[in-house]
Design a protein around this motif. Structure first.
Motif, mmCIF file in Angstrom:
data_model
loop_
_atom_site.group_PDB
_atom_site.id
_atom_site.type_symbol
_atom_site.label_atom_id
_atom_site.label_comp_id
_atom_site.label_asym_id
_atom_site.label_seq_id
_atom_site.Cartn_x
_atom_site.Cartn_y
_atom_site.Cartn_z
ATOM 1 N N ARG A 103 14.654 -14.436 12.913
ATOM 2 C CA ARG A 103 13.578 -14.897 12.041
ATOM 3 C C ARG A 103 12.336 -15.063 12.902
ATOM 4 N N TYR A 116 11.604 -11.187 9.247
ATOM 5 C CA TYR A 116 12.697 -10.893 10.163
ATOM 6 C C TYR A 116 12.348 -9.668 10.989
ATOM 7 N N THR A 149 14.716 -19.149 16.179
ATOM 8 C CA THR A 149 13.611 -18.376 15.628
ATOM 9 C C THR A 149 12.668 -17.971 16.751
#
Length: 155
Positions: A103, A116, A149
């Motif tokens: 992400r 993504y 992330t």
């Protein structure tokens, strides 16, 4: 006296100087592997034991002197039982692996954009890696956050 013999005697004298500490010399407990630990393994507390070494043992400056500096880290090279563990033999575990879909979050002020992308590099928390957007083919760089992330932006 031959050159080889004089070198051997010099090495023997150096070794004796290192190992001939006095009884009053202080010792410190240093974490060592209790079993053979292989590259890629995560160090658990049960894999370590303590060994008393003199305060001035060779390699002290590059040796992990505390268990907490080792537990939870990934091993970069084979660690043998009973030997001090060099600091550069361990690393933070990789949170992102090559090819993984991660992400990507862009944050600037109140603006948040998430998508993504495919990781082009492996990395741990705090590492800057390159990722590629599969739709546009655009390659961007960002910093890996604790939650896995990849953060891009100023905030």
């Amino acid at each position: 006296m031959t050159l080889a013999l004089s070198r051997a005697l010099a090495l023997l004298a150096a070794a004796l100087a290192v190992h001939s500490g006095t009884a009053a010399e202080a010792a410190q407990a240093v974490p060592v592997a209790s079993v053979t630990i292989y590259p890629g393994d995560i160090i658990r507390d049960g894999m370590l034991t303590e060994r008393d070494l003199p305060d001035n043992f060779p390699g002290q400056a590059v040796t992990a002197l505390d268990r907490t500096a080792l537990v939870g880290k990934t091993v970069r090279r084979t660690l043998l039982p009973g030997l001090p563990i060099p600091i550069n033999a361990v690393a933070e575990p990789k949170v992102v692996s090559v090819g993984a879909m991660v992400r990507v979050v862009y944050v600037e002020g109140d603006l948040n954009i998430a998508t993504y992308a495919s990781a082009l590099q492996a990395g741990g928390v705090g590492d800057t890696i390159a990722v590629r957007n599969p739709e546009s083919g655009l390659t961007i760089s960002g910093v890996i956050a604790k939650d896995g992330t990849v953060r891009i932006g100023t905030s």
